[in-house]
Structures are given as C-alpha cells and as structure tokens.
Design an enzyme around this catalytic site. Structure first.
Site, PDB file in Angstrom:
ATOM      1  N   ALA A  84      -5.165  -7.509  69.094  1.00  0.00           N
ATOM      2  CA  ALA A  84      -4.933  -6.860  67.801  1.00  0.00           C
ATOM      3  C   ALA A  84      -3.743  -7.508  67.113  1.00  0.00           C
ATOM      4  O   ALA A  84      -2.809  -7.972  67.762  1.00  0.00           O
ATOM      5  CB  ALA A  84      -4.685  -5.366  67.988  1.00  0.00           C
ATOM      6  N   ASP A  85      -3.803  -7.531  65.787  1.00  0.00           N
ATOM      7  CA  ASP A  85      -2.669  -8.017  65.020  1.00  0.00           C
ATOM      8  C   ASP A  85      -2.666  -7.340  63.660  1.00  0.00           C
ATOM      9  O   ASP A  85      -3.716  -6.883  63.176  1.00  0.00           O
ATOM     10  CB  ASP A  85      -2.714  -9.526  64.838  1.00  0.00           C
ATOM     11  CG  ASP A  85      -1.344 -10.090  64.495  1.00  0.00           C
ATOM     12  OD1 ASP A  85      -0.565 -10.351  65.435  1.00  0.00           O
ATOM     13  OD2 ASP A  85      -1.035 -10.251  63.301  1.00  0.00           O
ATOM     14  N   GLN A  86      -1.498  -7.278  63.077  1.00  0.00           N
ATOM     15  CA  GLN A  86      -1.352  -6.628  61.783  1.00  0.00           C
ATOM     16  C   GLN A  86      -0.559  -7.535  60.844  1.00  0.00           C
ATOM     17  O   GLN A  86       0.495  -8.053  61.222  1.00  0.00           O
ATOM     18  CB  GLN A  86      -0.645  -5.288  61.940  1.00  0.00           C
ATOM     19  CG  GLN A  86      -0.609  -4.439  60.685  1.00  0.00           C
ATOM     20  CD  GLN A  86       0.032  -3.086  60.948  1.00  0.00           C
ATOM     21  OE1 GLN A  86       1.192  -3.012  61.306  1.00  0.00           O
ATOM     22  NE2 GLN A  86      -0.740  -2.014  60.781  1.00  0.00           N
TER      23      GLN A  86
ATOM     24  N   LYS B   4      -5.163 -13.888  70.521  1.00  0.00           N
ATOM     25  CA  LYS B   4      -4.600 -13.046  71.575  1.00  0.00           C
ATOM     26  C   LYS B   4      -5.672 -12.630  72.581  1.00  0.00           C
ATOM     27  O   LYS B   4      -5.477 -12.725  73.802  1.00  0.00           O
ATOM     28  CB  LYS B   4      -3.954 -11.805  70.960  1.00  0.00           C
ATOM     29  CG  LYS B   4      -2.691 -12.088  70.161  1.00  0.00           C
ATOM     30  CD  LYS B   4      -2.156 -10.820  69.517  1.00  0.00           C
ATOM     31  CE  LYS B   4      -0.900 -11.085  68.712  1.00  0.00           C
ATOM     32  NZ  LYS B   4      -0.360  -9.855  68.078  1.00  0.00           N
TER      33      LYS B   4
END
Length: 209
Positions: free
Chosen positions: A81-83, A65
């Site tokens: 950001a990623d979760q 991203k």
C-alpha cells in the site's frame, strides 16, 4: 468470529509495511496480519517513473512494495500500500522535521488536496488472473485557513508524530482540528481502503463470507 475462523489462507496476511495504522485497520476487520516492510527506495522509484500522475505514482509504489515482499515470502498473500498527497499539481511527502511540517501546512491551509491511496495484492509475486488486484481510491480534504500561530500551536501539541504522515497530520488524532471538510472513506484517508480490499480478498476465496 475470530481471525482464524474468518481467514481461509493457511498463513496470515502479510502487510508489506511497518505502518501500525494499516495493520490496525486489518486486524480491526478480523484478519490475521504479519508485517514485513518492503526494502525499496521510494524516492528512486518516483524519479524513475518520470511524469507519472499522483494516482499512477501511488499505484507504482504499492506494486513495488507488494512484489518485493512477495518475492521474499513465496506462497504468502501480500498487501502493498502507498499513499500520495497532491495539492495544486504538487506531490507532498512525509516532512523531514517540524520545520518541514510547518512549511507543508502553510501550503495546504485554506486549500483542498487529494489523498490517493493505492493497494496491490500479490501471491507468489504475481497478481491473480481472475481479478484486478491493483487499485487506487481517492479522498478529498479541505483544510481550513490557518495562520502561523495556529500552525505553531498544532505542531507544538502534535509533536514529532507529524513527521510520520504525508501532509504532516493524522486525521484520527489532533489533525482533525485542521479541516473544515472531508470527502471520502475514512480507511482511504488512513492509507488502506478497506471495502475494496476486502472485496478482492473475497473474490480470491480468502474470506469465509
């Protein structure tokens, strides 16, 4: 102190996400923020990653991203950001609909799961040489035992908002009623670990203090 006095870069921080929660975390910390959602296929990247651990997958997606948005916006400081939610060796994505949300909660109830929140910082498409810019923080959440009636009641009250979050809950809202124990930083649970992020921005010379 207003955001322009705190932030030392000539342009606002660029968040590679449409997440209002992540944006609110940054603006709440006094940072000027603009958003530019990344144009990536997350599920394709996950498939290409093969046997990545949930932590590695979160890091891969955050990097993708940040790099995609940074390539389109030269000179900008970009946050990706990623979760990734993992429970019992299985990765959970955002539920497609209420029925999928019910199925997710039925699998998570009475168990402890991990929320792995990854962040990547890029400027001109590359990480800075003098500081490690990619990191992952993990929080552990234990959902209380829930029968079908309790899950139905929660979903009826929470509505379609449950489809916007992994695990079908938002801890900052009605989702808090689902849990008996939460271990980890609140911003990590919301998807953007602020304390380590601010430390890295400080190391890059981007904050006044």
């Amino acid at each position: 102190m207003n955001a322009s006095a705190l932030w030392l870069a000539p342009t606002p921080l660029l968040l590679a996400s449409a997440s209002t929660t992540r944006r609110d975390l940054l603006t709440g910390a006094g940072l000027p923020v603009e958003t530019a959602p990344a144009r990536i296929d997350e599920r394709a990247l996950e498939a290409e990653g093969g046997d990545l651990t949930p932590v590695e997958l979160a890091r891969r997606l955050a990097r993708a991203k940040a790099e995609e948005v940074a390539a389109r916006h030269p000179g900008r400081v970009v946050i990706g950001a990623d979760q990734v939610l993992e429970c019992g060796g299985r990765v959970f994505h955002k539920p497609a609909d209420i029925a999928a949300a019910h199925a997710h909660l039925a699998r998570l109830q009475g168990r402890t799961h991990a929320l792995n929140s990854a962040v990547a910082i890029r400027r001109d498409g590359s990480p800075e040489d003098f500081v490690e810019q990619d990191f992952v923080e993990t929080a552990w959440l234990t959902m209380r035992p829930l029968d079908t009636g309790a899950i139905d009641a929660y979903l009826r009250l929470a509505g379609e908002a449950v489809t916007t979050s992994v695990g079908a809950y938002q801890l900052e809202g009605l989702g808090i009623h689902l849990f008996e124990r939460v271990e980890g930083d609140h911003s990590t649970i919301l998807g953007l670990p602020l304390t380590p992020l601010l430390a890295r921005l400080r190391s890059m010379g981007l904050l006044v203090f």
